[in-house]
Design a protein around this motif. Structure first.
Motif, PDB file in Angstrom:
ATOM      1  N   GLU A  94      79.255 -63.532  -2.552  1.00 23.66           N
ATOM      2  CA  GLU A  94      79.942 -63.571  -1.271  1.00 23.66           C
ATOM      3  C   GLU A  94      81.057 -64.607  -1.257  1.00 23.66           C
ATOM      4  O   GLU A  94      82.032 -64.478  -0.522  1.00 23.66           O
ATOM      5  CB  GLU A  94      78.948 -63.881  -0.148  1.00 23.66           C
ATOM      6  N   GLN A  95      80.919 -65.669  -2.069  1.00 26.69           N
ATOM      7  CA  GLN A  95      81.908 -66.745  -2.078  1.00 26.69           C
ATOM      8  C   GLN A  95      83.090 -66.460  -2.995  1.00 26.69           C
ATOM      9  O   GLN A  95      84.175 -67.025  -2.805  1.00 26.69           O
ATOM     10  CB  GLN A  95      81.251 -68.053  -2.539  1.00 26.69           C
ATOM     11  N   LYS A  96      82.902 -65.609  -3.993  1.00 24.02           N
ATOM     12  CA  LYS A  96      83.904 -65.489  -5.052  1.00 24.02           C
ATOM     13  C   LYS A  96      85.280 -65.093  -4.534  1.00 24.02           C
ATOM     14  O   LYS A  96      86.298 -65.659  -4.936  1.00 24.02           O
ATOM     15  CB  LYS A  96      83.434 -64.487  -6.121  1.00 24.02           C
ATOM     16  N   ARG A 143      91.658 -68.812  -1.961  1.00 28.88           N
ATOM     17  CA  ARG A 143      92.097 -70.168  -1.606  1.00 28.88           C
ATOM     18  C   ARG A 143      92.646 -70.910  -2.818  1.00 28.88           C
ATOM     19  O   ARG A 143      93.551 -71.736  -2.701  1.00 28.88           O
ATOM     20  CB  ARG A 143      90.948 -70.932  -0.960  1.00 28.88           C
ATOM     21  N   LEU A 144      92.107 -70.590  -3.989  1.00 30.47           N
ATOM     22  CA  LEU A 144      92.645 -71.197  -5.210  1.00 30.47           C
ATOM     23  C   LEU A 144      94.061 -70.692  -5.463  1.00 30.47           C
ATOM     24  O   LEU A 144      94.954 -71.466  -5.842  1.00 30.47           O
ATOM     25  CB  LEU A 144      91.727 -70.859  -6.385  1.00 30.47           C
ATOM     26  N   ILE A 162      87.213 -76.358  -6.692  1.00 31.25           N
ATOM     27  CA  ILE A 162      86.353 -75.219  -6.365  1.00 31.25           C
ATOM     28  C   ILE A 162      85.166 -75.668  -5.518  1.00 31.25           C
ATOM     29  O   ILE A 162      84.793 -75.014  -4.542  1.00 31.25           O
ATOM     30  CB  ILE A 162      85.886 -74.524  -7.659  1.00 31.25           C
ATOM     31  N   MET A 163      84.589 -76.805  -5.866  1.00 30.86           N
ATOM     32  CA  MET A 163      83.437 -77.299  -5.097  1.00 30.86           C
ATOM     33  C   MET A 163      83.841 -77.696  -3.686  1.00 30.86           C
ATOM     34  O   MET A 163      83.055 -77.571  -2.740  1.00 30.86           O
ATOM     35  CB  MET A 163      82.790 -78.474  -5.830  1.00 30.86           C
ATOM     36  N   GLU A 164      85.081 -78.140  -3.525  1.00 30.76           N
ATOM     37  CA  GLU A 164      85.582 -78.460  -2.190  1.00 30.76           C
ATOM     38  C   GLU A 164      85.680 -77.190  -1.343  1.00 30.76           C
ATOM     39  O   GLU A 164      85.366 -77.183  -0.159  1.00 30.76           O
ATOM     40  CB  GLU A 164      86.964 -79.121  -2.304  1.00 30.76           C
ATOM     41  N   ILE A 165      86.097 -76.092  -1.974  1.00 39.49           N
ATOM     42  CA  ILE A 165      86.182 -74.815  -1.266  1.00 39.49           C
ATOM     43  C   ILE A 165      84.787 -74.336  -0.857  1.00 39.49           C
ATOM     44  O   ILE A 165      84.583 -73.847   0.257  1.00 39.49           O
ATOM     45  CB  ILE A 165      86.873 -73.754  -2.146  1.00 39.49           C
TER      46      ILE A 165
END
Length: 832
Positions: A758-760, A766-767, A826-829
Motif C-alpha cells: 500500500e505504501q509503495k 513522493r520520491l 524513504i523512511m521519512e516518507i
C-alpha cells in the motif's frame, strides 16, 4: 450536458455472478451499480445519456427504459462485436456534438463531476482525465502530470519497477468532440492503450484532474464486497435504500423481524423480508428484497440477493448468494463462497471457502463441496513471481494446482502444437512435471519430454524442435522444500509478462480448453537433443585455438545435469579437467548459501593445489557459473561481468552489450575502452533476454552469475558461458588473474527497506517529486544519476513488501553515505 455511460462489460472476473447478467446490473446495496452512476449524473445536470451496450443488452434496456424515472433521457447504442473503450464512444459519434463526459457504468464513485468539467474548460483541454490517488496502483493505469495538471506520461497497469506515481486513471473523462476524429471507425480501439498515448505524442492538450472523493473499480469479488462495506461505513455519498433505524440499519418497507431476532448494524435489509426468531444478522450484511431467514440462522458479512430462502440453522459468513436461490436447513457457506443465481443447496451441505457455484446448479443433501461446480476457481492470486511460479512443494504447489496451471498454459497455445518439458533429478520435480504433461495433453497440446535435462537445453530444444514453448520444473536453487515452474516462449526465452497474465487470467477464470478424446496430445521423447546442443555449441567456438592452450580446469557440476554434457565438451576442447560432483543426485539438487560458500572454498583450494588455469562451478540448472581465477580467488559476480566484457573487447568483438540498470556503471567505462555500446534493461531476466536478441548485441549479463551469448542462445547458460570463457581466454596470452587485476574497482552497496504494498506507490511518487529536476533514469524503478558515475536505484520488489536500494560510488564510504541518505528520505516518507 451529455454523458456516455460505458455499460458493455461482461465482468468475467466476477463470475458466476455475471454468468447470466451484465456487470453493470450487479446489485450494490440492492440497486444495480449502474443506477448509482445514473443518479450521480442526474444530480449534476447530465440529462442526456448515451449508453453503450454489448453483453446481454436487453437486461439493461428493460430496467432503465428511456431513463425518465431518473430524470434523464437515455439513448442506447449496441455493439455487435467489442470495440474497446474508445471504439465504443466512436460508435456513438452521431449523438455527440458538444463537450461530453465518459464514465463507466460498472464502477462506484461520488467524485464531483461539476468540478471536473470546470477544470476541463479552464484548461482548454481536448481531454481531461479524472485521476485519484490510491494505495496500490498496480491494477490501474498510472498517469503522471506536471504542476499545471498537463499529462506527461501514461503507464497502463505497471509493475512495481514502473510505479513513479500513485495517481491513477479512473476511466472518467471529459472530452471535446474533436477527439472523435482520431478514433478509427469499426475497429477495437482503447482510450488508455491507444488514443491517449497517440494524442500525447502528437502534443494535443491532455490534462489530469486529481479528484477528491470516493471511487472503486469493481473488478473482482474483493472489490465488490469492499464497495458494500465502504457504503455502510459512510465513506461515500451513496446512501443505502430504505429507512434508517437504530445502530445504522437500513430497512425496506414491508419487512418483518420477529421478536428474538438480532440485527447488528451496519446492515441493509431489503423490502418484504422476513427474519425469524433466533436468527442473527451481523455487521456488513446486505439482504435483498423478499429474503427469508429462518430461525437460528447466522448471517455475517454476507451479500444475499433478492428472493433467497435461507433455511433454519444455516450459517453464512463472508459470502455472496445470487437471486432466487434456496438454501435448505443447516447449510454452511464459508468465507469467499459465491453462489450463482437460482441454485438449490440441499440440507446439511458444507461449501468450503472460496468455492464458486455457477447458476442453475443443484447440490445434493449432505454434500461437502471443496471445489467449484462446474467451473473450478480459487479466487484471485498472482501466480508468477520474479522468475517463475514457485512455492513450497505440496503446500503452495500441488500436483492438482500444477495440472490446472498447465491446462491454463495449454489453453493459450494452438491445438496440436508442441511444448518441451524438462526437470531436475528430484522426485518433487518429477511429480509436478508429470501433472504438467497431463494438463497440457488434456488441452490438445503435444509434449516433447527431455526428462532430466539442463534448463538451457530445454530452451535450445524449443527452437530445434520448432516448439511453441517450454516448461522447466526444478527445486529452488537455495531452498530444497520449494519448487519452481518456469515457462519459455517460442524463442526459448522467459515468457513475457503479457504471456504470464494470459495464463493467470485463464487460471483464475477456469476457462480451460478441453480436448476431445481424439484430440488429446501425445508424449514424445526427442532423440539426440543433447548431441545437437553439443554440436551447435562447439560450432560457435575456435576449437583448435582452445585445444592449443591445453587449459587445466577444475569443474564442480553441483550434482546437476550439466554433467551429462560438459565432460564431452571439455574433452573436445582439449582441456585437462578435474571434475567434482559430476553425476545427478536426487537428494542434492539445491545448495544452501553455506553449502555454496563451502563448495567455492574447496574449488579454490583445488585450483591452487593443481595449478589449474581456472575453476568453474555450475548451478544445478546449468544457468549460472561461479569463477575461480588461477590464484584460487573467487571472482565476485559483478567483477565476473566486467571480466567477460574485457575478454570480448580484448578479442576484438564489436557491437552492443545488454545489462540491467542494477549493475555497476563501470560497464560503460570498460565498454568505451573497447568501442562497445551498452544497452540498459529492466532488472527482469526476460527483459534482458529480449534485449540480447536485438541486432548487434554480442553479450548480455547480470550481476548474479548469469551470462548470455546471443550468437548461440539468447538466455543464461552456464555451459555455454564456460565454453565461451575458454574461447576468449585462448585468444589472449594473459592469465585470468592478470586480466582481473586490470579491471576498475567496484563499490556497490545494496539495502532492503520494508515497505508495504500500500505504501509503495506513495513512496515512489513522493520520491519522484523530491528529485524533480535531477538526472533520472526510469527504465526500472527510479535511478538517480550523479557526477562521477555515482548513482542510486530505488526499485520496488514485485513479490515482497520491500524496496531495494542499490548504490554505486567512488568509494565504499561514499556509497554508504549515499545509501543512508536515500534510506532516510524513504523512511521519512513512510514515517518510520
Amino acid at each position: 450536458m451529455k454523458a456516455v455511460v460505458m455499460a458493455g462489460g461482461q465482468g468475467t472476473r466476477l463470475r458466476p455472478l455475471t454468468s447470466n447478467k451484465p456487470k453493470p446490473m450487479l446489485p450494490v446495496v440492492n440497486r444495480p451499480m449502474m443506477q448509482h452512476i445514473v443518479e450521480l449524473l442526474a444530480g449534476k445536470d447530465f440529462r442526456e445519456l448515451v449508453v453503450t451496450l454489448q453483453f446481454l443488452p436487453t437486461l439493461i434496456t428493460n430496467y432503465f427504459g428511456d431513463g425518465s424515472e431518473w430524470g434523464v433521457s437515455m439513448t442506447y447504442v449496441i455493439e455487435d462485436t467489442p470495440l474497446g473503450t474508445a471504439g465504443s464512444v466512436k460508435n456513438c459519434a452521431r449523438f455527440l456534438d458538444d463537450t461530453f463526459l465518459v464514465i463507466s457504468g460498472d464502477a462506484l464513485t461520488d467524485i464531483d463531476l461539476g468540478e471536473l468539467l470546470c477544470f476541463h474548460r479552464e484548461k482548454g483541454a481536448m481531454a481531461t482525465l479524472a485521476l485519484l490517488r490510491v494505495e496500490n496502483p498496480l491494477e490501474f493505469g498510472i498517469v503522471v502530470t506536471d504542476q499545471e495538471g498537463r499529462i506527461e506520461r501514461f503507464l497502463e497497469k505497471p509493475n512495481w519497477g514502473q510505479v513513479f506515481s500513485d495517481t491513477v486513471n479512473t476511466g472518467i473523462y471529459v472530452l471535446d468532440p474533436s477527439i472523435l476524429d482520431h478514433i478509427p471507425e469499426g475497429t477495437p480501439f482503447d482510450f488508455s492503450k491507444d488514443l491517449f498515448p497517440y494524442l500525447l505524442e502528437k502534443g494535443y492538450p491532455l490534462y489530469g484532474y486529481v479528484a477528491r472523493g470516493y471511487w472503486c473499480d469493481i473488478g473482482n469479488f474483493e472489490q465488490y464486497v469492499r464497495a458494500h462495506k465502504d457504503i455502510l461505513d459512510g465513506r461515500t455519498d451513496i446512501k443505502p435504500p430504505g429507512f434508517r433505524i437504530s445502530e445504522n440499519v437500513w430497512m425496506g418497507e414491508g419487512t418483518e423481524v420477529e421478536e428474538g431476532a438480532v440485527i447488528r448494524g451496519p446492515a441493509v435489509i431489503g423490502r418484504n423480508c422476513k427474519i425469524e426468531k433466533g436468527a442473527v444478522i451481523r455487521e456488513y450484511t446486505v439482504l435483498g428484497d423478499n429474503v427469508v431467514v429462518k430461525k437460528d440462522s447466522f448471517v455475517h458479512r454476507a451479500i444475499v440477493y433478492e428472493n433467497v430462502y435461507v433455511g433454519p440453522s444455516s450459517h453464512l459468513r463472508g459470502c455472496v448468494v445470487g437471486k432466487n436461490c434456496d438454501l435448505k436447513g443447516n447449510v454452511r457457506l464459508e468465507e469467499g463462497v459465491v453462489v450463482g443465481d437460482e441454485c438449490l443447496i440441499g440440507e446439511n451441505v458444507l461449501v468450503n471457502h472460496d468455492v464458486k457455484i455457477y447458476p442453475f446448479k443443484v447440490v445434493e443433501n449432505g454434500a461437502t463441496v471443496n471445489t467449484s461446480i462446474i467451473w473450478e476457481s480459487r479466487g484471485l492470486r498472482t501466480l508468477f513471481g520474479k522468475r517463475a511460479i514457485s512455492g513450497i512443494m505440496n503446500v503452495d504447489i500441488t500436483p492438482e494446482q500444477a495440472l490446472r496451471i498447465a491446462m491454463a498454459y495449454g489453453s493459450t497455445l494452438p491445438m496440436g502444437s508442441t511444448v518441451i518439458t524438462s526437470r531436475d533429478a528430484s522426485r518433487a520435480a518429477r511429480t509436478i512435471k508429470r501433472a504438467i504433461i497431463t494438463g497440457l495433453n488434456s488441452t490438445g497440446v503435444n509434449v516433447a519430454d527431455l526428462e532430466i535435462s539442463p534448463s538451457p537445453v530445454n530452451r535450445f530444444a524449443i527452437v530445434a524442435e520448432r516448439a511453441v514453448g517450454g516448461v522447466d520444473v526444478r527445486v529452488s536453487a537455495f531452498d530444497p522444500q520449494s519448487i519452481e515452474i518456469r515457462f519459455f516462449d517460442g524463442k526459448g526465452i522467459d515468457l513475457s509478462e503479457s504471456g504470464q497474465r494470459e495464463i493467470e487470467k485463464i487460471f483464475h477464470q477456469s476457462s480451460f480448453r478441453r480436448a476431445f478424446a481424439d484430440e488429446i496430445g501425445a508424449i514424445i521423447f526427442p532423440p539426440r537433443i543433447l548431441d545437437m546442443y553439443t554440436a551447435q555449441l562447439l560450432s560457435r567456438l575456435d576449437v583448435e585455438r582452445i585445444r592449443s592452450r591445453r587449459f587445466r580446469v577444475v569443474v564442480d557440476y553441483a550434482y546437476g545435469s550439466s554433467s551429462m554434457i560438459m565432460p564431452y565438451v571439455f574433452g573436445q576442447l582439449g582441456c585437462d579437467t578435474l571434475s567434482l560432483n559430476n553425476f545427478t543426485d536426487e537428494r542434492k539438487v539445491s545448495l544452501s548459501q553455506e553449502e555454496l560458500n563451502a563448495s567455492l572454498r574447496r574449488l579454490s583450494e583445488l585450483v591452487k593445489s593443481s595449478r589449474s588455469h581456472l575453476g568453474l562451478l555450475m548451478d544445478n540448472a546449468a544457468e549460472r557459473i561461479y569463477i575461480v581465477d588461477d590464484r584460487g580467488k573467487v571472482v565476485p559476480p559483478q567483477a565476473a561481468l566486467l571480466l567477460f566484457i574485457a575478454l570480448l573487447g580484448e578479442a576484438g568483438e564489436r557491437g552492443s552489450i545488454a545489462v540491467p540498470v542494477s549493475v555497476t556503471s563501470r560497464v560503460e567505462e570498460l565498454a568505451r575502452r573497447y568501442g562497445l555500446e551498452v544497452k540498459r534493461t529492466k532488472v527482469s531476466r526476460s527483459d534482458l533476454m529480449r534485449t540480447s536478441m536485438e541486432d548487434g548485441v554480442v553479450f548480455g549479463g547480470a550481476g548474479g552469475g548469469g551470462y548470455i551469448f546471443p550468437s548461440f542462445l539468447p538466455t543464461y547458460d552456464a555451459m555455454a558461458s564456460s565454453a565461451f570463457l575458454l574461447h576468449y581466454l585462448s585468444a589472449i596470452d594473459k592469465p585470468l588473474s592478470h586480466i582481473l587485476g586490470e579491471l576498475p574497482p567496484i563499490y556497490l552497496l545494496s539495502e532492503e527497506i520494508p515497505a508495504s504494498f500500500e505504501q509503495k506507490g506513495t513512496i515512489m511518487r513522493r520520491l519522484m517529486e523530491s528529485l524533480k529536476g535531477e538526472n533520472l533514469e526510469l527504465i526500472d524503478g527510479i535511478k538517480a544519476l550523479m557526477d562521477g558515475g555515482e548513482w542510486v536505484l530505488v526499485l520496488p520488489d514485485p513479490d515482497e513488501p520491500v524496496l531495494h536500494l542499490i548504490c554505486e560510488s567512488s568509494s565504499e564510504e561514499r556509497a554508504g553515505r549515499l545509501i543512508r541518505d536515500f534510506s532516510s528520505r524513504i523512511m521519512e516518507i513512510t514515517g518510520t
